[in-house]
Write an enzyme that holds these catalytic residues in place. Structure first.
Site, mmCIF file in Angstrom:
data_model
loop_
_atom_site.group_PDB
_atom_site.id
_atom_site.type_symbol
_atom_site.label_atom_id
_atom_site.label_comp_id
_atom_site.label_asym_id
_atom_site.label_seq_id
_atom_site.Cartn_x
_atom_site.Cartn_y
_atom_site.Cartn_z
ATOM 1 N N TYR A 51 0.822 -1.214 0.000
ATOM 2 C CA TYR A 51 0.000 0.000 0.000
ATOM 3 C C TYR A 51 0.858 1.267 0.000
ATOM 4 O O TYR A 51 0.381 2.347 -0.301
ATOM 5 C CB TYR A 51 -0.950 0.031 1.203
ATOM 6 C CG TYR A 51 -2.032 -1.035 1.160
ATOM 7 C CD1 TYR A 51 -2.288 -1.753 0.001
ATOM 8 C CD2 TYR A 51 -2.793 -1.324 2.272
ATOM 9 C CE1 TYR A 51 -3.259 -2.731 -0.048
ATOM 10 C CE2 TYR A 51 -3.786 -2.299 2.244
ATOM 11 C CZ TYR A 51 -4.006 -3.003 1.075
ATOM 12 O OH TYR A 51 -4.970 -3.975 1.034
ATOM 13 N N LYS A 62 3.588 -15.386 1.782
ATOM 14 C CA LYS A 62 3.557 -16.120 0.507
ATOM 15 C C LYS A 62 4.999 -16.318 0.047
ATOM 16 O O LYS A 62 5.407 -15.835 -1.015
ATOM 17 C CB LYS A 62 2.746 -15.317 -0.533
ATOM 18 C CG LYS A 62 1.252 -15.374 -0.326
ATOM 19 C CD LYS A 62 0.644 -16.725 -0.687
ATOM 20 C CE LYS A 62 0.635 -16.966 -2.186
ATOM 21 N NZ LYS A 62 0.162 -18.338 -2.498
ATOM 22 N N ASP A 94 -2.739 -17.942 1.607
ATOM 23 C CA ASP A 94 -3.956 -18.454 0.950
ATOM 24 C C ASP A 94 -4.524 -19.645 1.742
ATOM 25 O O ASP A 94 -5.748 -19.770 1.915
ATOM 26 C CB ASP A 94 -3.702 -18.826 -0.522
ATOM 27 C CG ASP A 94 -2.460 -19.676 -0.720
ATOM 28 O OD1 ASP A 94 -1.599 -19.713 0.183
ATOM 29 O OD2 ASP A 94 -2.346 -20.322 -1.782
ATOM 30 N N ASP A 149 -10.844 -9.088 7.492
ATOM 31 C CA ASP A 149 -12.250 -8.967 7.056
ATOM 32 C C ASP A 149 -12.903 -10.343 6.986
ATOM 33 O O ASP A 149 -14.077 -10.510 7.318
ATOM 34 C CB ASP A 149 -12.333 -8.298 5.676
ATOM 35 C CG ASP A 149 -12.456 -6.787 5.802
ATOM 36 O OD1 ASP A 149 -12.173 -6.270 6.899
ATOM 37 O OD2 ASP A 149 -12.827 -6.132 4.815
#
Ligand code: NAD
Length: 369
Positions: free
Chosen positions: A142, A193, A226, A254
């Site tokens: 970000y 990851k 994931d 979330d």
């Protein structure tokens, strides 16, 4: 008794309505002599833009820097849709996060037994769920540079975001996770990851080394982000603390939230680095936004904001027992069948914002069952 300085920034929409209920709880804490909390209230977001032409003034920012902690309601709403990008209500929140250097975002996903049927997962998967997601908040994709869209001509463009992490950023967020785990069930899952990303390789390496050097008493498990998303839906109760980067943390927190039933129930804390005295700058806020669709109707659920205040007592004011008491009062009110409209269930009694706040204050004085 050392007084704590708490800056209240109710913000826009339902922010002032839910913050008014926190003020009642603060009054209760002070009246019972459990702490001395001095509050000051100021503007952030659209209301600050209306008053000063900017989403947070330098004066308010200076108060936030001096306070022991800051509580925020919510910012934004359609009224400010046309405001310039740098002055939009969210800019006030981003400046608070940046200037207070809040790099650790703590999002608990707790499922109160009385609300287990409101979850999108089956009751047996979520009843009693208590996870803490620790998200790195100031680095990663970000914020990494370059971050741009280049016009390549011929109707083609190229967009670039940069995922970048340095050792110290991973070390400090992992340390927060390990320390939290020591006060909980002593288990940390570190999600990355590393199979496809260099930042994941470094993340894995730094977390492993820090664990070995300083936190070997805590159980550490590495998990691919994931797979973590999948496991959160399959068997969420296997987790205690999950630590992850900014992007994966955004998604995973979330996702975990859905297990708990409603946006109106979710608190959060954002912590900065500890100073020489061990004090951390901190901002506490509900996860939900300003809910313009219900603002002014007196029906907003104040529980997320009250639970955020409980986090403030626990992490900034060393008042864990009082925080436990507030959380128990919330659970007890839900057990009695009181609900705001967003979490209403058949056979329960619907309360407005004020009445829910009052019910929680009343439950605080009731001896535990
Ligand atoms: P929202 O969280 O404000 O609302 C989403 C839905 O949930 C709405 O239907 C709302 O009525 C309901 N809801 C939210 N909180 C509730 C509560 N406490 N009690 C009962 N119902 C509740 O998200 P949105 O509609 O996407 O955004 C509205 C505004 O809030 C936008 O301007 C957005 O930018 C802003 N926003 C601010 C923050 C923040 O201040 N941290 C976070 C998210 C969104």
């Amino acid at each position: 008794m050392t007084p704590y300085k708490l800056l209240l920034l109710p913000g826009d929409g339902i922010g002032p309505e839910v913050m008014a209920e926190v003020a009642q709880i603060i009054g209760w804490v002070n009246d019972r002599g459990l702490a001395s909390i001095e509050t000051e209230t100021d503007l952030v977001g659209g209301c600050a833009y209306d008053a000063h032409g900017e989403a947070i003034s330098d004066l308010t920012m200076a108060k936030a820097l001096q306070a022991d902690a800051v509580m925020l309601g919510a910012v934004g709403g359609p009224k400010w849709d046309g405001v310039a990008y740098d002055q939009r209500p969210e800019a006030g929140l981003l400046r608070l996060r940046k200037d207070l250097q809040l790099f650790a975002n703590l999002r608990p996903a707790i499922c109160y037994p009385a609300l287990a049927d409101a979850s999108s997962l089956k009751r047996d998967r979520v009843d009693g769920l208590d996870i803490m997601i620790v998200r790195e908040l100031t680095g990663g994709v970000y914020f990494g540079e370059p971050k741009e869209i280049t016009d390549l001509g011929h109707g083609q463009k190229r967009a670039v975001d940069t995922q970048v992490y340095e050792t110290y950023e991973i070390e400090r967020i992992a340390a927060v996770a390990f320390e939290l785990a020591r006060k909980r069930r002593n288990l940390v899952h570190s999600a990355d990851k590393r199979n496809v990303m260099k930042t994941g390789v470094l993340w894995h390496e730094v977390v492993t080394r820090l664990h070995k050097e300083r936190y070997a008493d805590v159980t550490l498990q590495h998990i691919l982000a994931d797979n973590c998303a999948m496991q959160l839906m399959r068997q969420p109760k296997q987790f205690d603390v999950i630590v992850t980067d900014n992007l994966f943390g955004d998604m995973l927190s979330d996702e975990a939230a859905m297990a708990t039933g409603s946006l109106g129930m979710l608190p959060s804390a954002s912590l900065g680095a500890a100073d020489a005295t061990g004090r951390r700058r901190a901002l506490y806020e509900p996860v939900h936004g300003s809910a313009p669709d219900i603002a002014g109707l007196g029906i907003a659920n104040p529980i997320a904001t009250i639970a955020s205040f409980a986090m403030c007592l626990r992490y900034s004011f060393e008042l864990g027992d009082t925080a436990d008491r507030i959380e128990a009062a919330i659970a007890s009110v839900l057990d009695q069948g009181y609900r705001t409209a967003d979490i209403m269930q058949e056979g329960c009694q619907k309360l407005g914002t004020d009445a829910m706040g009052e019910a929680i204050v009343t439950a605080l004085d009731r001896p535990a069952a």
